[in-house]
Write a protein that holds these residues in place. Structure first.
Motif, PDB file in Angstrom:
ATOM      1  N   GLU A 125     -23.042  83.967  97.724  1.00  0.00           N
ATOM      2  CA  GLU A 125     -23.481  85.163  98.457  1.00  0.00           C
ATOM      3  C   GLU A 125     -22.405  85.652  99.412  1.00  0.00           C
ATOM      4  OE1 GLU A 125     -26.089  87.069  97.873  1.00  0.00           O
ATOM      5  OE2 GLU A 125     -26.711  85.723  96.257  1.00  0.00           O
ATOM      6  N   PHE A 126     -21.719  84.719 100.059  1.00  0.00           N
ATOM      7  CA  PHE A 126     -20.616  85.088 100.953  1.00  0.00           C
ATOM      8  C   PHE A 126     -19.528  85.832 100.171  1.00  0.00           C
ATOM      9  CE2 PHE A 126     -16.366  83.934 102.481  1.00  0.00           C
ATOM     10  CZ  PHE A 126     -16.377  84.586 103.710  1.00  0.00           C
ATOM     11  N   LEU A 127     -19.138  85.282  99.039  1.00  0.00           N
ATOM     12  CA  LEU A 127     -18.111  85.925  98.208  1.00  0.00           C
ATOM     13  C   LEU A 127     -18.573  87.286  97.701  1.00  0.00           C
ATOM     14  CD1 LEU A 127     -16.985  82.764  96.254  1.00  0.00           C
ATOM     15  CD2 LEU A 127     -15.508  84.150  97.737  1.00  0.00           C
ATOM     16  N   LYS A 128     -19.839  87.376  97.321  1.00  0.00           N
ATOM     17  CA  LYS A 128     -20.401  88.642  96.834  1.00  0.00           C
ATOM     18  C   LYS A 128     -20.336  89.711  97.921  1.00  0.00           C
ATOM     19  CE  LYS A 128     -24.635  90.598  94.943  1.00  0.00           C
ATOM     20  NZ  LYS A 128     -26.048  90.342  94.681  1.00  0.00           N
ATOM     21  N   GLU A 129     -20.722  89.345  99.140  1.00  0.00           N
ATOM     22  CA  GLU A 129     -20.652  90.291 100.259  1.00  0.00           C
ATOM     23  C   GLU A 129     -19.217  90.744 100.514  1.00  0.00           C
ATOM     24  OE1 GLU A 129     -22.495  88.648 103.779  1.00  0.00           O
ATOM     25  OE2 GLU A 129     -24.308  88.128 102.645  1.00  0.00           O
ATOM     26  N   GLU A 130     -18.288  89.791 100.455  1.00  0.00           N
ATOM     27  CA  GLU A 130     -16.879  90.143 100.668  1.00  0.00           C
ATOM     28  C   GLU A 130     -16.382  91.080  99.574  1.00  0.00           C
ATOM     29  OE1 GLU A 130     -14.615  89.732 103.091  1.00  0.00           O
ATOM     30  OE2 GLU A 130     -16.138  88.750 104.319  1.00  0.00           O
ATOM     31  N   LEU A 131     -16.760  90.805  98.322  1.00  0.00           N
ATOM     32  CA  LEU A 131     -16.349  91.666  97.213  1.00  0.00           C
ATOM     33  C   LEU A 131     -16.919  93.071  97.382  1.00  0.00           C
ATOM     34  CD1 LEU A 131     -15.068  92.267  94.472  1.00  0.00           C
ATOM     35  CD2 LEU A 131     -17.116  91.288  93.392  1.00  0.00           C
ATOM     36  N   GLU A 132     -18.204  93.160  97.693  1.00  0.00           N
ATOM     37  CA  GLU A 132     -18.829  94.465  97.872  1.00  0.00           C
ATOM     38  C   GLU A 132     -18.161  95.250  98.999  1.00  0.00           C
ATOM     39  OE1 GLU A 132     -22.953  93.406  98.370  1.00  0.00           O
ATOM     40  OE2 GLU A 132     -23.254  93.170  96.198  1.00  0.00           O
ATOM     41  N   HIS A 133     -17.861  94.566 100.092  1.00  0.00           N
ATOM     42  CA  HIS A 133     -17.179  95.222 101.212  1.00  0.00           C
ATOM     43  C   HIS A 133     -15.786  95.677 100.793  1.00  0.00           C
ATOM     44  CE1 HIS A 133     -14.965  95.515 105.039  1.00  0.00           C
ATOM     45  NE2 HIS A 133     -16.121  95.979 105.486  1.00  0.00           N
ATOM     46  N   TYR A 134     -15.088  94.818 100.074  1.00  0.00           N
ATOM     47  CA  TYR A 134     -13.741  95.170  99.621  1.00  0.00           C
ATOM     48  C   TYR A 134     -13.772  96.378  98.673  1.00  0.00           C
ATOM     49  CZ  TYR A 134      -9.059  94.918  97.766  1.00  0.00           C
ATOM     50  OH  TYR A 134      -7.785  95.240  97.399  1.00  0.00           O
ATOM     51  N   GLU A 135     -14.753  96.408  97.780  1.00  0.00           N
ATOM     52  CA  GLU A 135     -14.860  97.527  96.839  1.00  0.00           C
ATOM     53  C   GLU A 135     -15.128  98.848  97.565  1.00  0.00           C
ATOM     54  OE1 GLU A 135     -16.300  95.390  92.707  1.00  0.00           O
ATOM     55  OE2 GLU A 135     -17.855  95.966  94.149  1.00  0.00           O
ATOM     56  N   LYS A 136     -15.866  98.789  98.674  1.00  0.00           N
ATOM     57  CA  LYS A 136     -16.187  99.999  99.429  1.00  0.00           C
ATOM     58  C   LYS A 136     -15.045 100.441 100.344  1.00  0.00           C
ATOM     59  CE  LYS A 136     -21.149  99.155  99.556  1.00  0.00           C
ATOM     60  NZ  LYS A 136     -22.270  98.717 100.395  1.00  0.00           N
ATOM     61  N   THR A 137     -14.363  99.457 100.946  1.00  0.00           N
ATOM     62  CA  THR A 137     -13.403  99.792 102.003  1.00  0.00           C
ATOM     63  C   THR A 137     -11.948  99.492 101.661  1.00  0.00           C
ATOM     64  OG1 THR A 137     -13.521  97.623 103.061  1.00  0.00           O
ATOM     65  CG2 THR A 137     -15.182  99.271 103.731  1.00  0.00           C
ATOM     66  N   GLY A 138     -11.730  98.628 100.676  1.00  0.00           N
ATOM     67  CA  GLY A 138     -10.365  98.207 100.367  1.00  0.00           C
ATOM     68  C   GLY A 138      -9.830  97.182 101.348  1.00  0.00           C
ATOM     69  N   ALA A 139     -10.739  96.597 102.159  1.00  0.00           N
ATOM     70  CA  ALA A 139     -10.323  95.603 103.160  1.00  0.00           C
ATOM     71  C   ALA A 139     -11.260  94.404 103.122  1.00  0.00           C
ATOM     72  CB  ALA A 139     -10.344  96.230 104.557  1.00  0.00           C
ATOM     73  N   ILE A 140     -10.756  93.297 103.647  1.00  0.00           N
ATOM     74  CA  ILE A 140     -11.548  92.074 103.773  1.00  0.00           C
ATOM     75  C   ILE A 140     -12.407  92.205 105.021  1.00  0.00           C
ATOM     76  CG2 ILE A 140     -11.425  89.566 104.092  1.00  0.00           C
ATOM     77  CD1 ILE A 140     -10.437  90.591 101.338  1.00  0.00           C
ATOM     78  N   LYS A 141     -13.665  91.809 104.905  1.00  0.00           N
ATOM     79  CA  LYS A 141     -14.626  91.960 105.993  1.00  0.00           C
ATOM     80  C   LYS A 141     -14.511  90.850 107.042  1.00  0.00           C
ATOM     81  CE  LYS A 141     -19.641  91.931 106.633  1.00  0.00           C
ATOM     82  NZ  LYS A 141     -20.910  91.789 105.930  1.00  0.00           N
ATOM     83  N   ALA A 142     -14.490  89.607 106.601  1.00  0.00           N
ATOM     84  CA  ALA A 142     -14.557  88.456 107.510  1.00  0.00           C
ATOM     85  C   ALA A 142     -13.285  88.328 108.339  1.00  0.00           C
ATOM     86  CB  ALA A 142     -14.800  87.176 106.722  1.00  0.00           C
ATOM     87  N   THR A 143     -13.479  88.119 109.622  1.00  0.00           N
ATOM     88  CA  THR A 143     -12.344  87.868 110.516  1.00  0.00           C
ATOM     89  C   THR A 143     -12.120  86.362 110.610  1.00  0.00           C
ATOM     90  OG1 THR A 143     -13.737  87.676 112.488  1.00  0.00           O
ATOM     91  CG2 THR A 143     -12.925  89.902 111.901  1.00  0.00           C
ATOM     92  N   LYS A 144     -10.967  85.989 111.123  1.00  0.00           N
ATOM     93  CA  LYS A 144     -10.660  84.566 111.270  1.00  0.00           C
ATOM     94  C   LYS A 144     -11.687  83.887 112.174  1.00  0.00           C
ATOM     95  CE  LYS A 144      -6.998  81.305 111.945  1.00  0.00           C
ATOM     96  NZ  LYS A 144      -5.575  81.117 111.851  1.00  0.00           N
ATOM     97  N   GLU A 145     -12.115  84.561 113.230  1.00  0.00           N
ATOM     98  CA  GLU A 145     -13.099  83.991 114.148  1.00  0.00           C
ATOM     99  C   GLU A 145     -14.434  83.748 113.439  1.00  0.00           C
ATOM    100  OE1 GLU A 145     -11.272  86.862 114.930  1.00  0.00           O
ATOM    101  OE2 GLU A 145      -9.812  85.662 116.021  1.00  0.00           O
ATOM    102  N   GLU A 146     -14.863  84.709 112.624  1.00  0.00           N
ATOM    103  CA  GLU A 146     -16.109  84.540 111.876  1.00  0.00           C
ATOM    104  C   GLU A 146     -16.007  83.369 110.904  1.00  0.00           C
ATOM    105  OE1 GLU A 146     -17.413  88.246 109.987  1.00  0.00           O
ATOM    106  OE2 GLU A 146     -16.457  89.316 111.640  1.00  0.00           O
ATOM    107  N   LEU A 147     -14.859  83.241 110.257  1.00  0.00           N
ATOM    108  CA  LEU A 147     -14.669  82.156 109.299  1.00  0.00           C
ATOM    109  C   LEU A 147     -14.660  80.805 109.994  1.00  0.00           C
ATOM    110  CD1 LEU A 147     -11.976  83.789 107.010  1.00  0.00           C
ATOM    111  CD2 LEU A 147     -14.416  83.493 106.525  1.00  0.00           C
TER     112      LEU A 147
END
Length: 169
Positions: free
Chosen positions: A50-72
């Motif tokens: 689910e984490f990877l899916k959310e990141e992929l969906e965000h990347y597809e919409k924005t062209g950027a990675i969503k998660a910050t180092k602090e969140e990770l």
């Protein structure tokens, strides 16, 4: 390096493979503790998916990675603490040793699935110049390494016992 979408899709496939393996083998186990460990890993691998899916969906919409180092780092602490708390409260190492996993090949397969995930995630992390992507895959590698180490240790212990067993009972 392949495009980021392909990397995320492949990583999601790895997690789905883990979900399927642990789910199928949890159903085969008669020991309640062994079954619970595999069922927990189903949930853990599903969270990774689910984490990877959310990141992929965000990347597809924005062209950027969503998660910050602090969140990770926060996610890493939470998963590490959950695993350590469960290990302490249920004596996880001892209960795996006592479980009725009928065939050491299940442990070997579990280890190989986790090891493959670790290798893939480490490779992606080392080949990317995107710091956020690197952080995501280093975190995933760390999580899967914990799972792999658990299975490898138990597999080796069981193999040593098997090799010491007198042939013919």
């Amino acid at each position: 390096m392949k495009d980021i979408k392909s990397i995320f899709k492949y990583a999601m496939g790895i997690e789905l493979q883990g979900i399927e393996f642990y789910n199928e083998n949890a159903a085969k186990l008669s020991n309640v503790t062994g079954k619970a460990i595999f069922e927990e890993l189903v949930d853990t691998e599903r969270e990774h998916y689910e984490f990877l899916k959310e990141e992929l969906e965000h990347y597809e919409k924005t062209g950027a990675i969503k998660a910050t180092k602090e969140e990770l780092l926060k996610r890493m602490r939470i998963e590490r603490n959950m695993f350590e708390d469960r290990e302490k409260s249920e004596h996880l190492k001892e209960t795996i040793v006592e479980s009725d996993i009928p065939d050491i090949t299940i442990l070997k397969m579990a280890y190989l699935i986790e090891k493959d995930a670790v290798d893939f995630y480490n490779r992606v992390a080392s080949e990317t110049e995107d710091e956020n992507l690197k952080n995501i895959f280093e975190m995933l590698a760390s999580w899967e390494q914990g799972h792999a180490a658990l299975f490898k240790k138990e597999y080796q212990r069981r193999m040593e016992e098997y090799m010491r067993t007198p042939w013919g009972g």
